[in-house]
Write a protein that holds these residues in place. Structure first.
Motif, PDB file in Angstrom:
ATOM      1  N   ALA A   1       0.752  -1.203   0.058  1.00 59.85           N
ATOM      2  CA  ALA A   1      -0.071  -0.053   0.089  1.00 59.85           C
ATOM      3  C   ALA A   1       0.761   1.103   0.121  1.00 59.85           C
ATOM      4  N   ASP A   2       2.032   1.202   0.799  1.00 59.46           N
ATOM      5  CA  ASP A   2       2.861   2.373   0.963  1.00 59.46           C
ATOM      6  C   ASP A   2       3.639   2.411  -0.557  1.00 59.46           C
ATOM      7  N   TYR A   3       3.852   1.409  -0.961  1.00 60.40           N
ATOM      8  CA  TYR A   3       4.593   1.532  -2.374  1.00 60.40           C
ATOM      9  C   TYR A   3       3.797   2.359  -3.496  1.00 60.40           C
TER      10      TYR A   3
ATOM     11  N   LYS B   1       5.566   5.763  -3.265  1.00 59.39           N
ATOM     12  CA  LYS B   1       6.656   5.480  -4.386  1.00 59.39           C
ATOM     13  C   LYS B   1       6.172   5.427  -5.756  1.00 59.39           C
ATOM     14  N   LEU B   2       4.994   5.228  -6.173  1.00 59.13           N
ATOM     15  CA  LEU B   2       4.526   5.360  -7.554  1.00 59.13           C
ATOM     16  C   LEU B   2       3.732   6.550  -7.524  1.00 59.13           C
ATOM     17  N   GLY B   3       3.537   7.385  -6.667  1.00 61.42           N
ATOM     18  CA  GLY B   3       2.809   8.646  -6.662  1.00 61.42           C
ATOM     19  C   GLY B   3       1.234   8.672  -7.283  1.00 61.42           C
ATOM     20  N   LEU B   4       0.790   7.357  -6.722  1.00 65.70           N
ATOM     21  CA  LEU B   4      -0.771   7.222  -7.200  1.00 65.70           C
ATOM     22  C   LEU B   4      -1.566   8.036  -6.591  1.00 65.70           C
TER      23      LEU B   4
ATOM     24  N   THR C   1      -5.203   4.884  -5.694  1.00 69.60           N
ATOM     25  CA  THR C   1      -4.608   3.454  -5.309  1.00 69.60           C
ATOM     26  C   THR C   1      -5.871   2.975  -4.655  1.00 69.60           C
ATOM     27  N   SER C   2      -6.668   3.606  -3.865  1.00 69.90           N
ATOM     28  CA  SER C   2      -7.936   2.990  -3.320  1.00 69.90           C
ATOM     29  C   SER C   2      -8.702   2.289  -4.197  1.00 69.90           C
ATOM     30  N   LEU C   3      -8.975   3.180  -5.405  1.00 71.54           N
ATOM     31  CA  LEU C   3      -9.962   2.793  -6.371  1.00 71.54           C
ATOM     32  C   LEU C   3      -9.478   1.649  -7.319  1.00 71.54           C
ATOM     33  N   LEU C   4      -8.027   1.562  -7.459  1.00 72.41           N
ATOM     34  CA  LEU C   4      -7.472   0.592  -8.313  1.00 72.41           C
ATOM     35  C   LEU C   4      -7.470  -0.885  -7.397  1.00 72.41           C
ATOM     36  N   MET C   5      -7.028  -0.912  -6.179  1.00 68.64           N
ATOM     37  CA  MET C   5      -6.918  -1.813  -5.614  1.00 68.64           C
ATOM     38  C   MET C   5      -8.297  -2.584  -5.186  1.00 68.64           C
ATOM     39  N   SER C   6      -9.107  -1.800  -5.025  1.00 69.84           N
ATOM     40  CA  SER C   6     -10.521  -2.089  -4.817  1.00 69.84           C
ATOM     41  C   SER C   6     -11.169  -2.812  -5.916  1.00 69.84           C
ATOM     42  N   GLY C   7     -10.869  -2.394  -7.127  1.00 66.76           N
ATOM     43  CA  GLY C   7     -11.147  -3.241  -8.151  1.00 66.76           C
ATOM     44  C   GLY C   7     -10.565  -4.314  -8.536  1.00 66.76           C
TER      45      GLY C   7
ATOM     46  N   PHE D   1       9.133  -1.748   9.865  1.00 68.54           N
ATOM     47  CA  PHE D   1      10.637  -2.014  10.598  1.00 68.54           C
ATOM     48  C   PHE D   1      11.580  -2.470   9.406  1.00 68.54           C
ATOM     49  N   MET D   2      11.012  -3.202   8.615  1.00 68.14           N
ATOM     50  CA  MET D   2      11.953  -3.710   7.533  1.00 68.14           C
ATOM     51  C   MET D   2      12.160  -2.613   6.456  1.00 68.14           C
ATOM     52  N   SER D   3      10.805  -1.952   5.945  1.00 67.80           N
ATOM     53  CA  SER D   3      11.232  -1.033   4.906  1.00 67.80           C
ATOM     54  C   SER D   3      11.674   0.358   5.179  1.00 67.80           C
ATOM     55  N   GLN D   4      11.408   0.799   6.508  1.00 64.06           N
ATOM     56  CA  GLN D   4      11.675   2.171   6.640  1.00 64.06           C
ATOM     57  C   GLN D   4      13.249   2.448   6.729  1.00 64.06           C
ATOM     58  N   PRO D   5      13.637   3.539   6.616  1.00 68.42           N
ATOM     59  CA  PRO D   5      15.400   3.878   6.767  1.00 68.42           C
ATOM     60  C   PRO D   5      15.440   3.820   8.230  1.00 68.42           C
ATOM     61  N   ALA D   6      16.924   3.813   8.416  1.00 66.53           N
ATOM     62  CA  ALA D   6      17.457   3.671   9.778  1.00 66.53           C
ATOM     63  C   ALA D   6      17.106   4.834  10.903  1.00 66.53           C
ATOM     64  N   GLN D   7      17.053   6.210   9.976  1.00 72.13           N
ATOM     65  CA  GLN D   7      16.578   7.351  11.092  1.00 72.13           C
ATOM     66  C   GLN D   7      15.278   7.163  11.590  1.00 72.13           C
ATOM     67  N   TYR D   8      14.409   6.520  11.060  1.00 78.59           N
ATOM     68  CA  TYR D   8      13.188   6.317  11.479  1.00 78.59           C
ATOM     69  C   TYR D   8      12.858   5.137  12.137  1.00 78.59           C
ATOM     70  N   GLY D   9      14.075   4.391  12.522  1.00 78.46           N
ATOM     71  CA  GLY D   9      14.019   3.260  13.338  1.00 78.46           C
ATOM     72  C   GLY D   9      13.860   1.797  12.500  1.00 78.46           C
ATOM     73  N   GLY D  10      14.021   1.811  11.266  1.00 80.01           N
ATOM     74  CA  GLY D  10      13.781   0.400  10.422  1.00 80.01           C
ATOM     75  C   GLY D  10      15.145   0.150   9.949  1.00 80.01           C
ATOM     76  N   LEU D  11      14.975  -0.883   8.961  1.00 82.12           N
ATOM     77  CA  LEU D  11      16.261  -1.550   8.466  1.00 82.12           C
ATOM     78  C   LEU D  11      16.653  -0.969   7.211  1.00 82.12           C
ATOM     79  N   GLY D  12      15.664  -0.258   6.568  1.00 77.38           N
ATOM     80  CA  GLY D  12      16.015   0.490   5.242  1.00 77.38           C
ATOM     81  C   GLY D  12      16.048  -0.433   3.898  1.00 77.38           C
ATOM     82  N   PHE D  13      15.318  -1.506   3.999  1.00 80.57           N
ATOM     83  CA  PHE D  13      15.082  -2.401   2.846  1.00 80.57           C
ATOM     84  C   PHE D  13      14.323  -1.594   1.702  1.00 80.57           C
ATOM     85  N   GLY D  14      13.362  -0.750   2.064  1.00 76.16           N
ATOM     86  CA  GLY D  14      12.547  -0.132   1.165  1.00 76.16           C
ATOM     87  C   GLY D  14      11.329  -0.991   1.071  1.00 76.16           C
ATOM     88  N   THR D  15      10.340  -0.345   0.474  1.00 78.06           N
ATOM     89  CA  THR D  15       9.154  -0.957   0.270  1.00 78.06           C
ATOM     90  C   THR D  15       9.201  -2.190  -0.770  1.00 78.06           C
ATOM     91  N   ILE D  16       9.869  -1.803  -1.999  1.00 78.20           N
ATOM     92  CA  ILE D  16      10.035  -2.793  -2.988  1.00 78.20           C
ATOM     93  C   ILE D  16      10.535  -4.185  -2.679  1.00 78.20           C
TER      94      ILE D  16
END
Length: 260
Positions: free
Chosen positions: A38-40, A44-47, A52-58, A215-230
């Motif tokens: 959902a975050d991606y 990230k895609l800027g939808l 995003t809600s309309l697309l994923m609901s469909g 925790f896995m996707s967010q950058p280190a400065q926000y307390g995450g591991l920084g893997f990113g949403t992708i």
């Protein structure tokens, strides 16, 4: 047709899987991916939230049509629907909070009431809330509606806890894991009601999965591991696909519907 084939044709199967360790494992991964996906799509895609809600609901509606066409539990359509409904449930809460500026306290209460009303109507209609007897479309409709509200409620409650206490993704995950462990202890040792225990854990795995995903996707400065949403989404999607393929080959999770 042989006697075995006749017996199989006459059997009434449950349309949802047995509740096993595999069930909870893949469900946790599905909600974790739901958070990061959902975050991606949104960021990230800027939808944006609305598109995003309309697309994923469909896409979810298409998946549910596929799921409702089955006469018993089939891993691929079932877990596809779970992943998509986790994304849509997250987006519903995010839209109410971000676009309509409704406080998390209010959305938490609203979805708790909506879920309770769903259970009341389900029980009045079917005289049972058993997840082992989902063998017709009406019961399955109540089931998926309840699932949707558990994801929306879990998102609201999880975000509320995270914002109120500001304890970070890892600590939030540990907190929800401890609550789930307590409920498991209550079920296995203290004989907590099975239906109540199931739905409470189902709700709580949503914020637990979200904490893991963040925790896995967010950058280190926000307390995450920084893997990113992708990367995070890809990791859990791959694991889900592998387990679902294994379930499909082994026919794991199938069960005959109970009379309840």
């Amino acid at each position: 047709m042989s006697r075995a084939e006749n017996d199989d044709a006459a059997a009434v199967y449950n349309r949802v899987p047995k509740v096993t360790f595999d069930f909870w494992l893949i469900k946790l991964m599905a909600v974790t991916m739901g958070e990061t996906a959902a975050d991606y799509l949104n960021i990230k895609l800027g939808l944006g939230l609305t598109m995003t809600s309309l697309l994923m609901s469909g896409v979810l509606l298409a998946a549910l049509v596929w799921q409702f066409a089955q006469k018993k539990y089939v891993p691929a359509p079932y877990w596809t629907s779970v992943v998509l409904i986790s994304i849509v449930g997250t987006l519903i809460t995010d839209n109410l909070v971000d676009n309509f500026h409704i406080p998390l306290q209010v959305t938490t209460v609203v979805f708790a009431v909506a879920l309770s009303l769903t259970f009341i109507l389900w029980h009045r209609s079917e005289r049972t809330l058993s997840i082992h007897s989902i063998f017709n479309s009406r019961r399955e409709t109540f089931y998926w509606l309840a699932i949707l509200f558990t994801f929306a409620l879990g998102t609201a409650a999880g975000d509320l806890v995270a914002e109120q206490f500001s304890i970070g993704y890892l600590a939030s995950g540990v907190l929800f894991a401890m609550v789930i462990a307590s409920l498991s202890f209550g079920y296995f040792v203290l004989k907590l009601d099975a239906i109540l225990g199931f739905w409470l854990v189902y709700i709580l795995t949503r914020p637990l999965g979200a904490s893991i995903g963040d925790f896995m996707s967010q950058p280190a400065q926000y307390g995450g591991l920084g893997f990113g949403t992708i990367i995070t989404s890809a990791i859990f999607l791959t694991a889900i696909v592998v387990i679902v393929a294994y379930m499909s080959v082994r026919h794991e999770g199938e069960e005959l519907a109970s009379e309840a």
